[in-house]
Design an enzyme around this catalytic site. Structure first.
Site, PDB file in Angstrom:
ATOM      1  N   GLU B  47     -45.985  23.113  15.483  1.00  0.00           N
ATOM      2  CA  GLU B  47     -47.185  22.586  16.116  1.00  0.00           C
ATOM      3  C   GLU B  47     -47.591  21.295  15.541  1.00  0.00           C
ATOM      4  O   GLU B  47     -48.083  20.609  16.491  1.00  0.00           O
ATOM      5  CB  GLU B  47     -48.151  23.404  16.679  1.00  0.00           C
ATOM      6  N   ASN B  48     -48.072  21.854  14.255  1.00  0.00           N
ATOM      7  CA  ASN B  48     -48.861  20.693  14.047  1.00  0.00           C
ATOM      8  C   ASN B  48     -47.577  19.080  13.467  1.00  0.00           C
ATOM      9  O   ASN B  48     -47.836  18.124  12.158  1.00  0.00           O
ATOM     10  CB  ASN B  48     -49.395  21.395  12.047  1.00  0.00           C
TER      11      ASN B  48
END
Lengths: 230, 218
Positions: B47-48
């Site tokens: 997700e980063n």
């Protein structure tokens, strides 16, 4: 056009008590270290900080928290900072927790001139409290408003004098969106290259969003969890 | 015998299909990456800002700029892509992820999940979990069947603050593989050597048990 300033001290000129700041990074990855150190040295207080995380106890935003310079945090996850969790649970620190995707989009929307939008994250949870709920195509969504800041402080890999920025690997994260959402955007970078050296096809943040650029010194680039093969 | 966390991860990995884009939450879910079946290709999203998580780096090669959502150093596989967080959550919120695996404190028999807050004790924040459960096509929860005090985590209603409502599709615990249906939990498989009786006893929510329940193949 030349947006380069000498150092962090020059770059943060104008940041005052009670301002709203955006600070880039995910965990300790892609955080503007020199800028944070300078804010600590400057003793600005009453800050509202918008940042995905709160650093760790002795690095990143944790340094500002220790000196009680932050009045309010808007973040999505603060797990790696015991001091943050303590200040949150005791009520010393005002905290607004946003789902990470919602936080990212609020910032993107702020830079893009979109005052509000609808997302599904948080429907049916405490995140929905006080928010308008609307149905689209039979599914419920929450209305979320955009975020902007007096100053956005981002960390990049390379920049040129026009403020064009390139990030490295996962150190982009919140930096690109934040760059567009600050009234004034400060870019702390590892390398400043001559105008023309950054290929137009490869620029992540076009210079229009950036007002000040400075070259960072003595970056620690701390790693939270060094994880390697045996 | 109840499964250990690797056993849970192994069973979940059997749900992977060739060409799947998958998001694995922190904790037990990350172990699913170690058991991707032979011959299929799965692309892991972080997700980063990374699509195509590779293995952990070799000793001495960890890079500060290359981490996963749990802040561990990783590598990027060949064919990977980097992007910002808004783009990352466009992938998640826009329904482009085929499978999400995450942990939980509690799951209800209507598919609600609590995973991010224990009021007064633990408020780390929800991170990307609410986005993931609100928009994922397919959600599998990896968890122990009971908590350390022996209380069931599979309930009629969640007691802790919710991460999402009516969203969990499947649960793999150390004891069982369970589907969440319109009528409650449905027991599909038992962990090797674990009895249906034990699973029923340790499940507070409505549990449908029909016919012979086979053992997991792990």
């Amino acid at each position: 056009m030349n947006k380069i300033v000498k150092n962090a001290k020059e770059a943060i000129k104008g940041i005052q008590d009670n301002m709203t700041l955006m600070l880039g990074g995910f965990g300790l990855c892609g955080i503007p270290e020199n800028s944070i150190t300078e804010l600590v040295n400057n003793n600005v207080t009453g800050l509202t900080c918008i940042s995905n995380n709160a650093g760790v106890d002795d690095f990143g935003l944790g340094l500002l928290l220790h000196k009680h310079q932050i009045k309010k945090m808007i973040s999505s996850y603060v797990g790696e900072n015991k001091e943050f969790e303590r200040q949150l649970l005791s009520g010393e620190l005002e905290v607004e927790l946003n789902p990470q995707g919602t936080l990212a989009e609020r910032i993107r929307a702020g830079g893009a001139g979109i005052p509000a939008f609808f997302v599904p994250a948080g429907v049916g949870t405490e995140v929905a409290e006080g928010k308008e709920v609307r149905k689209f195509d039979g599914k419920e969504y929450l209305m979320e408003t955009c975020l902007t800041a007096d100053f956005a402080i981002v960390k990049a890999w390379k920049a040129d004098a026009y403020g064009n920025l390139v990030y490295r690997d996962t150190a982009n994260n919140f930096n690109n969106m934040m760059a567009s959402a600050g009234k004034i955007t400060i870019a702390e970078v590892e390398e400043i290259v001559p105008v023309g050296e950054l290929a137009p096809n490869e620029i992540h943040t076009p210079g229009i969003f950036v007002q000040r650029v400075f070259k960072a010194e003595n970056l620690e680039k701390r790693i939270e969890f060094v994880t390697e093969q045996e | 015998m109840a499964l250990d966390k690797n056993g849970i991860a192994k069973r979940i990995a059997q749900e992977l299909q060739d060409g799947y884009y998958v998001n694995l939450g922190i904790g037990i879910p990350t172990l699913v990456a170690n058991y991707i079946p032979e011959g299929i290709e799965v692309i892991l999203q972080s997700e980063n800002g990374l699509l195509g998580i590779g293995p952990f780096p070799a000793k001495g090669k960890a890079q500060a700029d290359l981490i996963n959502a749990g802040k561990q150093t990783i590598t990027a596989m060949k064919g990977a892509a980097f992007f910002d967080s808004a783009t990352s959550f466009a992938m998640i919120r826009g329904g482009h992820i085929d499978l999400t695996v995450l942990g939980a404190f509690e799951v209800s028999d209507q598919g609600d999940i609590s995973s991010w807050k224990i009021p007064g004790k633990m408020v780390k924040g929800m991170g990307g979990a609410m986005d993931l459960v609100a928009s994922a096509k397919n959600i599998i929860v990896a968890t122990t069947h009971t908590d350390r005090a022996g209380n069931s985590k599979l309930l009629k209603s969640c007691t802790l603050p919710l991460t999402g409502v009516k969203c969990v599709k499947k649960i793999v615990t150390d004891l069982a593989f369970i589907e969440v249906t319109d009528n409650g939990f449905k027991l599909l498989e038992r962990a090797p050597g674990v009895s249906v009786e034990e699973i029923v006893e340790k499940t507070d929510g409505k549990l449908i048990v029909e016919g012979d329940i086979p053992e997991m193949n792990v």
